[in-house]
Each structure stands twice: as structure tokens, then as C-alpha cells.
Design a protein around this motif. Structure first.
Motif, short mmCIF file in Angstrom:
data_model
loop_
_atom_site.label_atom_id
_atom_site.label_comp_id
_atom_site.label_asym_id
_atom_site.label_seq_id
_atom_site.Cartn_x
_atom_site.Cartn_y
_atom_site.Cartn_z
N PRO A 1 16.08 -6.06 12.64
CA PRO A 1 15.21 -5.26 13.52
C PRO A 1 13.79 -5.80 13.62
O PRO A 1 13.13 -5.60 14.65
N VAL A 2 13.32 -6.47 12.58
CA VAL A 2 12.01 -7.13 12.70
C VAL A 2 12.10 -8.28 13.69
O VAL A 2 11.27 -8.42 14.59
N GLY A 3 13.13 -9.09 13.56
CA GLY A 3 13.30 -10.21 14.47
C GLY A 3 13.52 -9.78 15.91
O GLY A 3 12.99 -10.40 16.84
N TRP A 4 14.29 -8.71 16.13
CA TRP A 4 14.51 -8.24 17.51
C TRP A 4 13.19 -7.80 18.13
O TRP A 4 12.95 -8.05 19.32
N ARG A 5 12.34 -7.16 17.35
CA ARG A 5 11.04 -6.75 17.89
C ARG A 5 10.17 -7.96 18.24
O ARG A 5 9.45 -7.94 19.25
N PRO B 1 0.83 -1.21 0.00
CA PRO B 1 0.00 0.00 0.00
C PRO B 1 0.87 1.26 0.00
O PRO B 1 2.02 1.22 0.43
N SER B 2 0.31 2.35 -0.46
CA SER B 2 1.07 3.60 -0.51
C SER B 2 1.39 4.10 0.90
O SER B 2 0.79 3.65 1.88
N VAL B 3 2.30 5.04 0.98
CA VAL B 3 2.67 5.59 2.28
C VAL B 3 1.52 6.40 2.88
O VAL B 3 1.50 6.65 4.09
N GLU B 4 0.56 6.81 2.06
CA GLU B 4 -0.62 7.49 2.59
C GLU B 4 -1.59 6.50 3.23
O GLU B 4 -2.33 6.85 4.14
N GLU B 5 -1.54 5.24 2.76
CA GLU B 5 -2.46 4.22 3.26
C GLU B 5 -1.89 3.41 4.42
O GLU B 5 -2.65 2.80 5.18
N PHE B 6 -0.58 3.36 4.54
CA PHE B 6 0.06 2.51 5.54
C PHE B 6 1.30 3.20 6.07
O PHE B 6 2.08 3.77 5.31
N ASP B 7 1.48 3.13 7.38
CA ASP B 7 2.63 3.76 8.03
C ASP B 7 3.78 2.76 8.08
O ASP B 7 3.80 1.86 8.93
N TYR B 8 4.72 2.90 7.16
CA TYR B 8 5.83 1.95 7.06
C TYR B 8 6.86 2.23 8.15
O TYR B 8 7.65 3.18 8.06
N THR B 9 6.83 1.40 9.17
CA THR B 9 7.82 1.43 10.24
C THR B 9 8.25 0.00 10.50
O THR B 9 7.56 -0.96 10.12
N PHE B 10 9.36 -0.15 11.19
CA PHE B 10 9.79 -1.50 11.55
C PHE B 10 8.86 -2.11 12.60
O PHE B 10 8.68 -3.34 12.62
N ASP B 11 8.25 -1.28 13.42
CA ASP B 11 7.22 -1.79 14.32
C ASP B 11 6.07 -2.41 13.53
O ASP B 11 5.57 -3.49 13.87
N ALA B 12 5.66 -1.72 12.46
CA ALA B 12 4.54 -2.21 11.65
C ALA B 12 4.90 -3.50 10.91
O ALA B 12 4.08 -4.42 10.80
N ASP C 1 12.83 5.54 9.21
CA ASP C 1 12.48 4.85 10.46
C ASP C 1 13.60 3.96 10.97
O ASP C 1 13.58 3.57 12.14
N TYR C 2 14.61 3.68 10.13
CA TYR C 2 15.73 2.86 10.60
C TYR C 2 16.40 3.48 11.83
O TYR C 2 17.04 2.77 12.62
N ALA C 3 16.23 4.77 12.01
CA ALA C 3 16.81 5.45 13.18
C ALA C 3 16.27 4.87 14.48
O ALA C 3 16.91 5.01 15.54
N THR C 4 15.11 4.22 14.44
CA THR C 4 14.56 3.64 15.67
C THR C 4 15.25 2.34 16.06
O THR C 4 15.11 1.88 17.20
N ASN C 5 15.98 1.73 15.13
CA ASN C 5 16.51 0.39 15.40
C ASN C 5 17.66 0.37 16.40
O ASN C 5 17.64 -0.44 17.34
N PRO C 6 18.68 1.23 16.27
CA PRO C 6 19.73 1.22 17.30
C PRO C 6 19.20 1.53 18.70
O PRO C 6 19.81 1.10 19.69
#
Length: 287
Positions: free
Chosen positions: A107-111, A69-80, A208-213
């Protein structure tokens, strides 16, 4: 020979593609891919593990054959992305599993580990970073500049990662014999990167990669407290995640097994037999 099944599941209203093989009641290994690829990177590894394990390899949303989905439809974060994978595993009835993580898969696996510390039976990290020591500075400067300030200049520099040449370089850099790498790999990835709107998805995830460290300290606490077995098998000439990132797991994971191989970012493309042997031996002893 084993059959590899190519399936879709609806998770959170989105179609998630995944590859699956092995007996339904076998111990589970979940394969989590990196950028800019998809579960396609595991096409050769899955059959090598599926005689002993139930192997599940999803495509993250925005990658491979999963919905984008587009970035307007979905918030692409590693949490998501992690939430989507967790939803898929729940739907498949998977509650205990080992993970193989590479690049974005880390980062997906660590979450996943931090949200359910009892779920993981083992961790295999192949150039999947979990320590500040793992970053190769030169490769990350454009990402870090964009995270600090989103300007036309920083965006233009970062968009170089989305080109065919950069995708090719991710596969070939550090590989001792480039002729063993099929051009199908980078052309497959580039075709999917080039879909309309996918560039904005990738820019959002770079941001959003800034959230991983920031979750690394929690990961290190988890590794110490859980005693989960860790195998780090690493292409030692990866231009983004250096060998110090592999060695660092020994600081927190009890009896971490560290193997540095002559190769680059996508080690499975050039060193499949050796990596498979290490994984099978590790899982047979410690999962």
C-alpha cells in the motif's frame, strides 16, 4: 562484493533510516518492507542486486531504526508512511525507480505510484497485495473485526499479532524446511515491536489498513493505463495473502509475470536464490 551503507536522513523533521548500495548513477530499485519487520528483511537481497542497480531500502516511521514518535505526536496512516518515503526519495534525487513491495510495503508503493504515475519503471510484488482476491480470510478476521469496532475484546484479539509466537509464525508458516529460517529474524522484529508505545503504533496502522482496499480500483486503472511491467513472485502458503492475489495482477498489468513459489510470507528467508534470479532476469528485460 559491494558495500551496503546504513544511513539516516531527516524527512519532515523525523529521522528515517535506510540501507543503500550500488552506483549512484545506476537504475534505482526501492525496497519497501512489510509488517512486522523493516529494511532488515532485505539484508541479503541488497547485495544480490547492487552490482547492477542503486538499491534503497528505507525503514518506515515506527519500524526498524527510523524514528517512532508516539501516536499523540504522529498520525500513523499509510498515507503518512508513503509521504515519508516520497520525501526521502526526493531528498536523494530519485525521480525514476522500480519498487519491490511486500505486505505493508504494497500500500505504500501503490500510493507512490498513484501520486506520480510516471515515476515507476517496474513493480515487483512479493506477497504484496493489490486485490481483494488476495486476502486469506482466516488471517484477517481479527483485523477486520477491530476495524469495525474498537472494543477491549477486538483489541485483545488483535494484540496477538504483536506477540513473539505470532511473529515467529509469520516467518515459519508455509516454509517447506523451517530449519533454513534463522531465529534472528523473529527475535529482531519482536524486540522492535516491544518498544514502549510501539503497540499503539501498530494498532493505529491495523485500523488504517481499511483504507488500502479502497485504492485498489485506482491501482488497477494505473496498471492498465501505464503498462508498467509487473513481476509477482509469491510464497503460495502465505497465511495472509494467498496465491490468487498474485494471479490477479494478470487481469490489469500487461504481460504480468506470475511465479508461485513453495513458501510463506517472508519468501526471501527461504527462497532467496530463486527469487533473486527471477528479479534480475525480469529487471534486465523489462525495466
Amino acid at each position: 562484493m559491494v558495500d551496503v551503507h546504513h544511513r539516516f536522513a531527516t524527512v519532515g523533521g523525523r529521522q528515517v533510516f535506510y540501507r543503500e548500495s550500488g552506483a549512484p548513477d545506476a537504475p534505482v530499485v526501492v525496497l519497501l518492507h512489510g509488517f512486522p519487520t523493516s529494511s532488515f528483511m532485505f539484508r541479503n537481497l541488497i547485495p544480490e542486486l547492487a552490482d547492477r542497480y542503486r538499491v534503497i531500502a528505507p525503514d518506515f516511521l515506527g519500524f526498524g531504526y527510523s524514528d517512532a514518535p508516539s501516536v499523540e505526536e504522529f498520525d500513523y496512516t499509510f498515507d503518512a508512511l508513503a509521504e515519508s518515503v516520497a520525501g526521502l526519495l526526493a531528498q536523494l534525487g530519485v525521480t525514476r525507480y522500480a519498487i519491490y513491495v511486500q505486505d505493508y510495503g504494497a500500500p505504500v508503493g501503490w500510493r507512490l505510484a498513484l501520486r506520480d504515475p510516471q515515476a515507476l519503471t517496474a513493480i515487483i510484488t512479493q506477497n504484496g497485495n493489490g486485490y481483494d482476491a488476495g486476502f486469506v480470510t482466516d488471517g484477517w478476521v481479527p483485523v477486520w473485526n477491530y476495524q469495525r469496532e474498537q472494543t477491549p475484546e477486538t483489541e485483545t484479539a488483535l494484540r496477538q499479532f504483536l506477540t513473539l509466537e505470532a511473529t515467529r509464525a509469520q516467518y515459519l508458516t508455509g516454509v517447506p524446511d523451517e530449519s533454513v529460517i534463522s531465529p534472528d529474524t523473529w527475535h529482531h522484529d519482536y524486540a522492535l515491536l516491544s518498544r514502549p508505545g510501539n503497540d499503539r503504533i501498530q494498532l493505529k496502522l491495523f485500523l488504517d489498513y481499511a483504507t488500502n482496499p479502497k485504492i485498489y480500483p485506482a491501482l488497477h486503472d494505473y496498471l492498465r493505463a501505464s503498462g508498467v511491467p509487473v513481476l509477482a513472485v509469491w510464497g503460495d502458503k502465505d497465511p495472509f495473502f494467498g496465491p490468487d492475489g498474485a494471479r490477479a495482477f494478470a487481469e490489469d498489468a500487461a504481460d504480468a509475470e506470475i511465479h508461485l513459489r513453495d513458501g510463506g510470507h517472508f519468501l526471501l528467508e527461504s527462497d532467496l536464490a530463486a527469487v533473486t534470479e527471477l528479479i534480475r532476469d525480469f529487471l534486465s528485460r523489462r525495466m
